[in-house]
Design a protein around this motif. Structure first.
Motif, PDB file in Angstrom:
ATOM      1  N   ILE A   1       0.844  -1.212   0.000  1.00  0.00           N
ATOM      2  CA  ILE A   1       0.000   0.000   0.000  1.00  0.00           C
ATOM      3  C   ILE A   1       0.872   1.253   0.000  1.00  0.00           C
ATOM      4  O   ILE A   1       0.617   2.210  -0.756  1.00  0.00           O
ATOM      5  N   LEU A   2       1.907   1.245   0.847  1.00  0.00           N
ATOM      6  CA  LEU A   2       2.807   2.398   0.904  1.00  0.00           C
ATOM      7  C   LEU A   2       3.509   2.607  -0.432  1.00  0.00           C
ATOM      8  O   LEU A   2       3.616   3.733  -0.928  1.00  0.00           O
ATOM      9  N   PHE A   3       3.986   1.503  -1.026  1.00  0.00           N
ATOM     10  CA  PHE A   3       4.647   1.574  -2.322  1.00  0.00           C
ATOM     11  C   PHE A   3       3.704   2.145  -3.381  1.00  0.00           C
ATOM     12  O   PHE A   3       4.074   2.995  -4.191  1.00  0.00           O
ATOM     13  N   PHE A   4       2.466   1.686  -3.378  1.00  0.00           N
ATOM     14  CA  PHE A   4       1.461   2.121  -4.338  1.00  0.00           C
ATOM     15  C   PHE A   4       1.235   3.629  -4.239  1.00  0.00           C
ATOM     16  O   PHE A   4       1.244   4.358  -5.246  1.00  0.00           O
ATOM     17  N   LEU A   5       1.073   4.118  -3.007  1.00  0.00           N
ATOM     18  CA  LEU A   5       0.813   5.545  -2.796  1.00  0.00           C
ATOM     19  C   LEU A   5       2.036   6.402  -3.114  1.00  0.00           C
ATOM     20  O   LEU A   5       1.921   7.457  -3.757  1.00  0.00           O
ATOM     21  N   VAL A   6       3.211   5.947  -2.676  1.00  0.00           N
ATOM     22  CA  VAL A   6       4.435   6.712  -2.916  1.00  0.00           C
ATOM     23  C   VAL A   6       4.716   6.829  -4.408  1.00  0.00           C
ATOM     24  O   VAL A   6       5.134   7.899  -4.895  1.00  0.00           O
ATOM     25  N   SER A   7       4.485   5.760  -5.170  1.00  0.00           N
ATOM     26  CA  SER A   7       4.707   5.807  -6.617  1.00  0.00           C
ATOM     27  C   SER A   7       3.861   6.895  -7.263  1.00  0.00           C
ATOM     28  O   SER A   7       4.351   7.683  -8.085  1.00  0.00           O
ATOM     29  N   GLY A   8       2.585   6.944  -6.877  1.00  0.00           N
ATOM     30  CA  GLY A   8       1.702   7.960  -7.444  1.00  0.00           C
ATOM     31  C   GLY A   8       2.088   9.366  -7.025  1.00  0.00           C
ATOM     32  O   GLY A   8       2.101  10.295  -7.851  1.00  0.00           O
ATOM     33  N   LEU A   9       2.413   9.550  -5.730  1.00  0.00           N
ATOM     34  CA  LEU A   9       2.751  10.884  -5.230  1.00  0.00           C
ATOM     35  C   LEU A   9       4.039  11.419  -5.847  1.00  0.00           C
ATOM     36  O   LEU A   9       4.112  12.584  -6.274  1.00  0.00           O
ATOM     37  N   LEU A  10       5.068  10.576  -5.895  1.00  0.00           N
ATOM     38  CA  LEU A  10       6.344  11.018  -6.466  1.00  0.00           C
ATOM     39  C   LEU A  10       6.215  11.363  -7.941  1.00  0.00           C
ATOM     40  O   LEU A  10       6.736  12.385  -8.405  1.00  0.00           O
ATOM     41  N   THR A  11       5.489  10.524  -8.670  1.00  0.00           N
ATOM     42  CA  THR A  11       5.325  10.779 -10.106  1.00  0.00           C
ATOM     43  C   THR A  11       4.484  12.031 -10.335  1.00  0.00           C
ATOM     44  O   THR A  11       4.797  12.850 -11.211  1.00  0.00           O
ATOM     45  N   GLY A  12       3.420  12.194  -9.554  1.00  0.00           N
ATOM     46  CA  GLY A  12       2.593  13.391  -9.681  1.00  0.00           C
ATOM     47  C   GLY A  12       3.379  14.652  -9.365  1.00  0.00           C
ATOM     48  O   GLY A  12       3.269  15.667 -10.075  1.00  0.00           O
ATOM     49  N   GLY A  13       4.193  14.602  -8.299  1.00  0.00           N
ATOM     50  CA  GLY A  13       5.014  15.765  -7.960  1.00  0.00           C
ATOM     51  C   GLY A  13       6.030  16.077  -9.035  1.00  0.00           C
ATOM     52  O   GLY A  13       6.257  17.259  -9.378  1.00  0.00           O
ATOM     53  N   ALA A  14       6.650  15.048  -9.599  1.00  0.00           N
ATOM     54  CA  ALA A  14       7.626  15.261 -10.670  1.00  0.00           C
ATOM     55  C   ALA A  14       6.957  15.844 -11.907  1.00  0.00           C
ATOM     56  O   ALA A  14       7.501  16.743 -12.563  1.00  0.00           O
ATOM     57  N   ALA A  15       5.768  15.352 -12.231  1.00  0.00           N
ATOM     58  CA  ALA A  15       5.039  15.870 -13.395  1.00  0.00           C
ATOM     59  C   ALA A  15       4.723  17.353 -13.221  1.00  0.00           C
ATOM     60  O   ALA A  15       4.814  18.145 -14.172  1.00  0.00           O
ATOM     61  N   TYR A  16       4.383  17.739 -12.000  1.00  0.00           N
ATOM     62  CA  TYR A  16       4.120  19.155 -11.722  1.00  0.00           C
ATOM     63  C   TYR A  16       5.381  19.997 -11.911  1.00  0.00           C
ATOM     64  O   TYR A  16       5.341  21.084 -12.522  1.00  0.00           O
ATOM     65  N   LEU A  17       6.505  19.495 -11.405  1.00  0.00           N
ATOM     66  CA  LEU A  17       7.766  20.227 -11.542  1.00  0.00           C
ATOM     67  C   LEU A  17       8.213  20.320 -12.999  1.00  0.00           C
ATOM     68  O   LEU A  17       8.887  21.287 -13.390  1.00  0.00           O
ATOM     69  N   TYR A  18       7.866  19.332 -13.802  1.00  0.00           N
ATOM     70  CA  TYR A  18       8.223  19.368 -15.222  1.00  0.00           C
ATOM     71  C   TYR A  18       7.274  20.248 -16.029  1.00  0.00           C
ATOM     72  O   TYR A  18       7.401  20.352 -17.250  1.00  0.00           O
ATOM     73  N   GLY A  19       6.311  20.860 -15.365  1.00  0.00           N
ATOM     74  CA  GLY A  19       5.429  21.813 -16.037  1.00  0.00           C
ATOM     75  C   GLY A  19       4.270  21.184 -16.780  1.00  0.00           C
ATOM     76  O   GLY A  19       3.703  21.815 -17.683  1.00  0.00           O
ATOM     77  N   LYS A  20       3.884  19.978 -16.408  1.00  0.00           N
ATOM     78  CA  LYS A  20       2.753  19.336 -17.066  1.00  0.00           C
ATOM     79  C   LYS A  20       1.447  19.990 -16.610  1.00  0.00           C
ATOM     80  O   LYS A  20       1.353  20.499 -15.487  1.00  0.00           O
ATOM     81  N   THR A  21       0.452  19.951 -17.486  1.00  0.00           N
ATOM     82  CA  THR A  21      -0.854  20.493 -17.113  1.00  0.00           C
ATOM     83  C   THR A  21      -1.524  19.559 -16.108  1.00  0.00           C
ATOM     84  O   THR A  21      -1.126  18.403 -15.944  1.00  0.00           O
ATOM     85  N   TYR A  22      -2.557  20.075 -15.472  1.00  0.00           N
ATOM     86  CA  TYR A  22      -3.244  19.264 -14.468  1.00  0.00           C
ATOM     87  C   TYR A  22      -3.871  18.016 -15.093  1.00  0.00           C
ATOM     88  O   TYR A  22      -3.896  16.938 -14.474  1.00  0.00           O
ATOM     89  N   ILE A  23      -4.391  18.173 -16.305  1.00  0.00           N
ATOM     90  CA  ILE A  23      -4.959  17.004 -16.998  1.00  0.00           C
ATOM     91  C   ILE A  23      -3.873  15.972 -17.262  1.00  0.00           C
ATOM     92  O   ILE A  23      -4.075  14.760 -17.047  1.00  0.00           O
ATOM     93  N   GLU A  24      -2.698  16.426 -17.690  1.00  0.00           N
ATOM     94  CA  GLU A  24      -1.593  15.504 -17.954  1.00  0.00           C
ATOM     95  C   GLU A  24      -1.110  14.843 -16.667  1.00  0.00           C
ATOM     96  O   GLU A  24      -0.777  13.643 -16.656  1.00  0.00           O
ATOM     97  N   ILE A  25      -1.073  15.616 -15.585  1.00  0.00           N
ATOM     98  CA  ILE A  25      -0.642  15.057 -14.297  1.00  0.00           C
ATOM     99  C   ILE A  25      -1.597  13.949 -13.860  1.00  0.00           C
ATOM    100  O   ILE A  25      -1.162  12.856 -13.439  1.00  0.00           O
TER     101      ILE A  25
END
Length: 395
Positions: A11-35
């Protein structure tokens, strides 16, 4: 690892994967739909990885001792995730995905490794400024080949050819991808990055293979040497309790080991099964539950435990070739010991006994689902018939 811990870790792995990827997508300037799209894809893919690992663990289909080290796989997957999140900063021909695929495969199995490596590669491609499907297939194909080549290494640990083929294919696919993209991308700087990529992959593969050889592939070698010694304390205890069971185990182990080596099977696990398939008598009942308790207590290697379960558990169907080898060696030794106990001077027709055992086992249906071939079965009978002089030691 305690299997009770796998659910919270998953469960922790599942949540961390999503959070880290979502945060990275935001930093890379992706739109909210893309995130949102990226996070959903990552969560789905991560869930598939977890399911495949759990299914393979349940069916004992993981390589070497990987079912005992779920945390090791998860930890290195998360490390790979951090690297995957950083790759979009580099030129696409500088991504070192070969090592990631190979590590994921060797710490699980082929299917789990391919899915895990593909998930990490997908993340890097989706986070790239200009994602290209050709980049995904470039690294995916080389990664799959790398997993397949390295997953077949055995205790001889010959890695030269897998290294050469996987690195060469990786080079060819990267260059072909650049050529297809056109625009004169094969510059000196590009070639420098490509060869730096290959050099780093080579060095990391060599370092990882050294670790894998010492801590995974050959980790059980010393343990096998200890427990497959006739003077091992637990076998000495069996000898003191039942001399007949002890000698049956010793002779079964000898024949099983010799045949397994000839057929290129897992001779160490086969020999262990020959020695310890009667070890439950030490505690009054030779059931799989008692044998398993002893195996866990003395920390038997997992392949040996799996083979012992297959051979001694009445609810388990014989499937492996190793189990068939032990079956014939054990049956023959038990039959000869019985004959010699009745008349030590008897001169039995060994060939006839061996053929009779074979026919009886075939008729019983016990081998209907085994993976043994007719050619291998013929070789087993031939080898048993060649041991005439050895059988005199059973008198």
């Amino acid at each position: 690892m305690n299997k009770n811990l796998t659910v919270p870790i998953s469960i922790l792995f599942f949540l961390v994967s999503g959070l880290l990827t979502g945060g990275a997508a935001y930093l890379y300037g992706k739109t909210y739909i893309e995130i949102i799209r990226i996070v959903i894809l990552v969560l789905l893919s991560s869930g598939i990885v977890l399911f495949l690992f759990a299914a393979a663990r349940e069916k004992n289909n993981l390589l070497f001792d990987n079912d005992e080290h779920y945390g090791r796989f998860i930890g290195l997957y998360l490390a790979g995730l951090m690297v995957a999140l950083a790759f979009p900063f580099l030129p696409e021909h500088g991504w070192m995905y070969l090592i990631i695929f190979v590590v994921m495969g060797l710490l699980s199995n082929q299917s789990v490794g391919i899915c895990a490596g593909g998930t990490l590669l997908m993340i890097s491609v989706l986070l790239s400024p200009a994602p290209a499907i050709s980049v995904f297939f470039t690294y995916f194909l080389s990664g799959v080949v790398g997993i397949i080549l390295f997953s077949y290494i055995d205790e001889d640990f010959r890695i030269g050819l897998p290294l050469f083929i996987s690195l060469s294919l990786n080079l060819v696919l990267i260059v072909v991808n650049l050529v297809m993209m056109g625009e004169n991308l094969l510059t000196f700087e590009t070639l420098f990055i490509i060869f730096a990529n290959l050099l780093v992959c080579l060095l990391l593969l060599l370092v990882f293979m050294r670790y894998y050889s010492t801590n995974v592939v050959h980790r059980n070698r010393d343990k096998y040497m200890e427990i497959n010694d006739p003077e091992c304390p637990i076998l000495v205890e069996l000898k003191q309790k039942s001399i007949s069971e002890y000698y049956q185990a010793v002779h079964t182990a000898y024949l099983s080991d010799k045949i397994a080596k000839k057929l290129l099977l897992d001779d160490m696990a086969t020999k262990t099964c020959g020695y310890y398939h009667k070890i439950g008598t030490l505690r009054g009942e030779n059931s799989w539950e008692v044998i398993n308790e002893i195996c866990r207590e003395y920390k038997f290697p997992n392949p040996a435990i799996n083979l012992l379960k297959e051979y001694t558990d009445r609810d388990t169907t014989l499937m492996s070739k190793e189990a068939v080898v032990v079956l014939f060696a054990d049956t023959l030794v038990a039959s000869l010991l019985y004959l010699f106990s009745k008349d030590p001077k008897v001169q039995p027709d060994y060939n006839h006994i061996i053929e009779a055992i074979y026919e009886k086992k075939v008729e019983s249906g016990i081998m209907d689902k085994t993976l043994i071939t007719m050619g291998e079965m013929k070789e087993i009978r031939k080898m048993l018939k060649e041991e005439h002089l050895y059988y005199d030691f059973l008198r």
